[in-house]
Scaffold this active site. Structure first.
Site, PDB file in Angstrom:
ATOM      1  N   ARG A  78       0.792  -1.224   0.000  1.00 31.55           N
ATOM      2  CA  ARG A  78       0.000   0.000   0.000  1.00 31.55           C
ATOM      3  C   ARG A  78       0.826   1.276   0.000  1.00 31.55           C
ATOM      4  NH1 ARG A  78      -4.440   0.437   4.635  1.00 31.55           N
ATOM      5  NH2 ARG A  78      -4.771  -1.693   3.893  1.00 31.55           N
TER       6      ARG A  78
ATOM      7  N   HIS B 200      -8.389  -3.987  -7.313  1.00 33.25           N
ATOM      8  CA  HIS B 200      -8.150  -3.245  -6.069  1.00 33.25           C
ATOM      9  C   HIS B 200      -9.404  -3.254  -5.187  1.00 33.25           C
ATOM     10  CE1 HIS B 200      -5.335  -0.626  -3.973  1.00 33.25           C
ATOM     11  NE2 HIS B 200      -6.328   0.221  -3.696  1.00 33.25           N
TER      12      HIS B 200
ATOM     13  N   TYR C 105     -18.275  13.115 -13.497  1.00 30.57           N
ATOM     14  CA  TYR C 105     -18.187  14.289 -14.374  1.00 30.57           C
ATOM     15  C   TYR C 105     -16.851  14.354 -15.120  1.00 30.57           C
ATOM     16  CZ  TYR C 105     -22.121  15.862 -11.521  1.00 30.57           C
ATOM     17  OH  TYR C 105     -23.324  15.944 -10.887  1.00 30.57           O
TER      18      TYR C 105
END
Length: 877
Positions: free
Chosen positions: A32, A78, A122
């Site tokens: 990570r 993931h 968006y």
């Protein structure tokens, strides 16, 4: 009560907590928080880029919604929250966070004011061209290992086949358990230069790599104060680098109001929040902790950042600015902690170790790609060999297939009868009828021959490490040419920091190099100016079989470029050349530069600044001339750099600095000279590894002796009509006729110092010096501009033909300059240029130095007029 299937295992709580916590910590560290030193990516970034590659979101394809990409990453690779994936995607698209963004974003992706990006539904995204070319290229060619994803339904790469040291390019930051990383971004071009330097010199140190990688290059620009922290970070892996925003004090005009002084901030330190900075300044002003500020506003727009801090009339701008540096994030520290994963383990790496890990990984990647390509080529060639066997026994095979009851029987008979493999037999059975034509048969044979060549080449790559390194250098050079950008962050000296050059006065120096390779540096003031026709002083203690060969003046802070006859250039700082006394022999240059025994230095050029406005003009013994941008020589490797490509038997002899508007004058041993422009029509700019074009047509037995550059400012003052008057009838004749006329009209002008019409006594002049110690100044207008590759004009008449005098050199000089002349026996004389007579091209000159019988003038160096006190004229007999 427990069932028979259940069993309670007594466990020590301390051991269980320790084991579980260590497993969790390593999971965070490896999976990570820390980047891999090979491709510079954390797992989430790697998964995003690979998912976009699989979706076909290349730089030349349409944008796709970020929500689509996030969904792909979550579903396949993931298993975490969508916010984590989207935040990582957004950061890779921010040009103020990444030095070279890996994702091209379309829409609102946040700002330097820490405004949040628009929702993923968006915004749109696709990969940058650099990402496809440098991180994902060849990923299908078995270059890296793949592993199962979280549910075993997909395969994902464990590392990307990066062609560049991406970890240093864009940097990285992350907090793991018990450790953290914070790596600054760097300039792509500098990193590639560093990799090339490491390839050519595996023993190079981290400090030596700083010649190529000067320091961090932050996406927001700004300044880095001092090199001490950079050196510490590059050598130890840790260092606190001071960053400072770019702020200028300007006078601003306002309508109907008097002018006011203001501090204009145009660049901020890396990761500084602009809105928070403005808020902090306002808070300090309100709390009266900073005085002198009357107004504060943000005028930033799409053209760039501009924060205006208006000052009160009684304020001291520099004091206010220093307070801003001290009390606000306008000056901040970047705590470099160069931690990354190497073979799955966290390690703190120095600069060289970063590049070495990447280079080893790249070598392995190319070897794996080559093995893949070799296997594919051999498989294809195996099929073609089967088809060629079929074509050579075509009629018999057609009969065999027609009489076979089924395909398996035909396949078995083919294998048995012709010794084919199963794959070859299948290929023959599947072969289309159109491939039986003569044209198709030729295509098969041609492809087989090409594959044989390719297979041999691939095997050669696998057998020779130097081939792999050549491929790496070629590939990264292409990336540099296509994607590198100029440095944004300027590295300046911190207050109180002492640079190596600061300890050395930037004085004028004289550098001598003998034929046998002994070099030394002396102050110009060692030699006082002397009268014309005197003997001079000994400048070096040379052996009977050694001669002074190169001789120049420069400043101690200049870079000195050494060009060899093989066309290779080396570099030293002038102050690195050991000082020597007037009579010392000097230091062997082979102790300072890695020059092979068979190589010889033929030209030395001092450079104070490497700019793209200047060129190096190079002239070879065989007469080839070319110009190359000076900037191409700004980073010269320790073992040299190719400056020019030479024909068999040719040598690089002379190198001069010039601008495109200047002109060049070339002289030959028999006293001829040609003058032509340096513009792109006569001399087009060429790269380093090129040969150039013909400079001058020489008569039999003649050879070139040198060249010099005439500045454009002088060239522009020459009127063509006046030039024709100056040249007279001699210049209207061709060189052979001219020589005949001058033989008849022989004039003795040894002591004559009559002025020549034309430039008056202003200069500049063409200084013509012969081996026998005679010289003169000729107005430059007498050397009319010609086209390159002509025979030129006569530059001088020799004093006495019986002595076999020859032209030694030809230089452009001004009246206020001095020259230093050196003989083959090391005698040096310094004298003023205006002490030498001005004469015409057809004159023989005056004696400029009295020579011993077995001595000869070999070189002339120009001493610029700002060298300080030259002392009294001293005559030495």
């Amino acid at each position: 009560m427990t069932t028979s299937q259940e069993r309670i295992i007594p466990t020590d709580l301390r051991n269980e907590m320790s084991r579980s916590y260590l497993e969790y910590a390593m999971s965070v560290i490896v999976g990570r928080a820390l980047p891999d030193a090979r491709d510079g990516l954390k797992p989430v970034h790697r998964r995003i880029l690979y998912a976009m590659h699989e979706l076909g979101l290349l730089h030349d394809r349409p944008f796709r919604k970020c929500a689509r990409v996030v969904g792909e990453v979550l579903g396949k690779y993931h298993p975490h929250g969508d916010t984590a994936v989207y935040d990582a995607l957004v950061r890779m698209a921010q040009d103020f966070s990444m030095r070279s963004p890996l994702i091209n974003g379309h829409g609102n992706f946040g700002s330097v004011d820490n405004d949040p990006p628009a929702a993923m539904r968006y915004t749109e995204c696709r990969l940058q061209g650099l990402t496809s070319a440098a991180l994902l290229q060849d990923i299908e060619a078995e270059t890296v290992d793949f592993a199962d994803n979280f549910d075993g339904s997909q395969q994902e790469p464990t590392v990307l086949p990066s062609r560049i040291p991406q970890l240093l390019l864009n940097g990285s930051s992350g907090i793991a358990v018990g450790m953290a990383t914070n790596i600054p971004p760097h300039n792509l071009g500098e990193l590639i230069d560093g990799i090339v330097a490491l390839i050519h010199n595996p023993e190079i140190t981290s400090l030596e790599l700083m010649q190529y990688i000067h320091g961090p290059d932050f996406p927001t620009g700004a300044l880095v104060l001092g090199t001490g922290a950079i050196k510490e970070a590059y050598t130890t892996g840790r260092g606190s680098i001071t960053m400072r925003g770019v702020a200028n004090i300007e006078t601003i005009e306002q309508r109907g109001r008097p002018e006011k002084e203001a501090i204009i901030i145009t660049e901020l330190p890396y990761q500084t929040n602009k809105a928070a900075l403005i808020e902090k300044i306002a808070e300090l002003v309100n709390d009266k902790r900073i005085d002198g500020i009357s107004d504060l506003r943000d005028e930033s727009d799409r053209d760039g950042m501009r924060i205006v801090i208006e000052l009160k009339r009684d304020a001291y701008p520099r004091v206010v600015l220093n307070n801003l540096y001290k009390q606000t994030p306008l000056q901040a520290n970047f705590g470099a902690n160069m931690l990354a994963l190497v073979n799955g383990e966290p390690q703190i790496l120095a600069l060289k170790e970063f590049l070495s890990v990447f280079l080893d990984f790249r070598i392995e990647t190319i070897n794996r790609r080559t093995r893949y390509q070799l296997r594919k080529a051999e498989e294809r060639d195996h099929l073609l060999q089967g088809l060629l066997i079929a074509l050579s026994h075509l009629d018999a095979i057609i009969i065999l297939i027609r009489h076979a009851p089924d395909a398996p029987t035909a396949k078995g008979e083919l294998i048995t009868s012709y010794g084919l493999s199963e794959v070859q037999a299948d290929a023959i059975l599947q072969m289309q009828l159109r491939r039986l034509t003569a044209l198709e048969a030729d295509k098969i044979r041609l492809e087989h021959e090409e594959l044989q060549t390719q297979i041999a080449d691939l095997k050669d790559i696998l057998d020779r490490r130097e081939r792999v390194l050549e491929i790496i250098e070629t590939e990264i050079s292409v990336i540099k040419a296509n994607f590198s950008t100029p440095r944004r962050t300027i590295i300046t000296h911190a207050e109180g920091e002492i640079d190596e050059r600061d300890l050395i006065a930037n004085e004028k120096a004289l550098i001598l190099l003998t034929e046998h390779g002994y070099i030394k540096r002396m102050p110009v003031s060692t030699f006082e100016a002397q009268s014309r026709a005197t003997r001079g002083k000994a400048g070096a203690k040379v052996k009977d079989d050694d001669n002074i060969e190169h001789f120049l003046t420069c400043c101690d802070h200049d870079s000195v470029l050494f060009f060899s006859d093989r066309g290779v250039v080396y570099c030293l700082k002038a102050y690195q050349i050991p000082l020597g006394s007037r009579t010392s022999r000097g230091t062997p240059i082979v102790q300072m530069l890695p020059i092979p025994k068979e190589e010889k230095i033929t030209s030395i050029v001092p450079v104070d600044e490497f700019t793209n406005e200047e060129y190096l003009v190079m002239l070879t013994k065989g007469g080839n001339i070319k110009k190359t941008a000076l900037e191409a020589f700004s980073h010269i490797r320790a073992n040299g750099l190719i400056a020019i490509s030479l024909e068999e038997g040719d040598q690089l002899r002379w190198v001069r600095r010039a601008r495109v508007e200047d002109s060049v004058i070339v002289g030959s041993r028999h006293g001829m000279a040609i003058h032509f422009r340096c513009n792109h029509e006569q001399l087009r700019p060429l790269g380093r590894a090129t040969r150039g074009v013909k400079s001058m047509k020489l008569k039999k037995g003649d050879e070139l002796v040198g060249m010099d550059i005439l500045p454009a400012a002088v060239l522009d003052t020459l009127n063509p009509e006046t030039e024709e008057e100056l040249v007279g009838t001699l210049d209207t004749l061709n060189p052979e006729t001219e020589a005949e006329v001058e033989d008849i009209v022989e004039t003795e002008v040894e002591t004559e110092e009559a002025e020549v019409p034309g430039n008056g006594n202003v200069g500049p002049w063409v200084l013509v010096i012969t081996v026998g110690g005679y010289g003169k100044r000729v107005p430059v207008a007498q050397f009319r501009l010609q086209k390159r590759a002509g025979q030129g004009l006569m530059a001088t008449k020799f004093k006495n033909r019986k002595t076999k005098d020859q032209l030694a050199t030809l230089r452009i000089v001004n009246n206020d300059e001095e020259i230093m002349m050196v003989t083959s026996r090391g005698i040096i004389i310094r004298q003023a240029v205006n002490a030498i007579s001005t004469q015409s091209r057809s004159a023989t000159g005056v004696r400029v130095q009295r020579l011993d019988e077995d001595d000869a003038l070999t070189a002339v160096a120009i001493v610029p007029p700002d060298t300080g006190d030259t002392g009294e004229l001293e005559e030495v007999e």
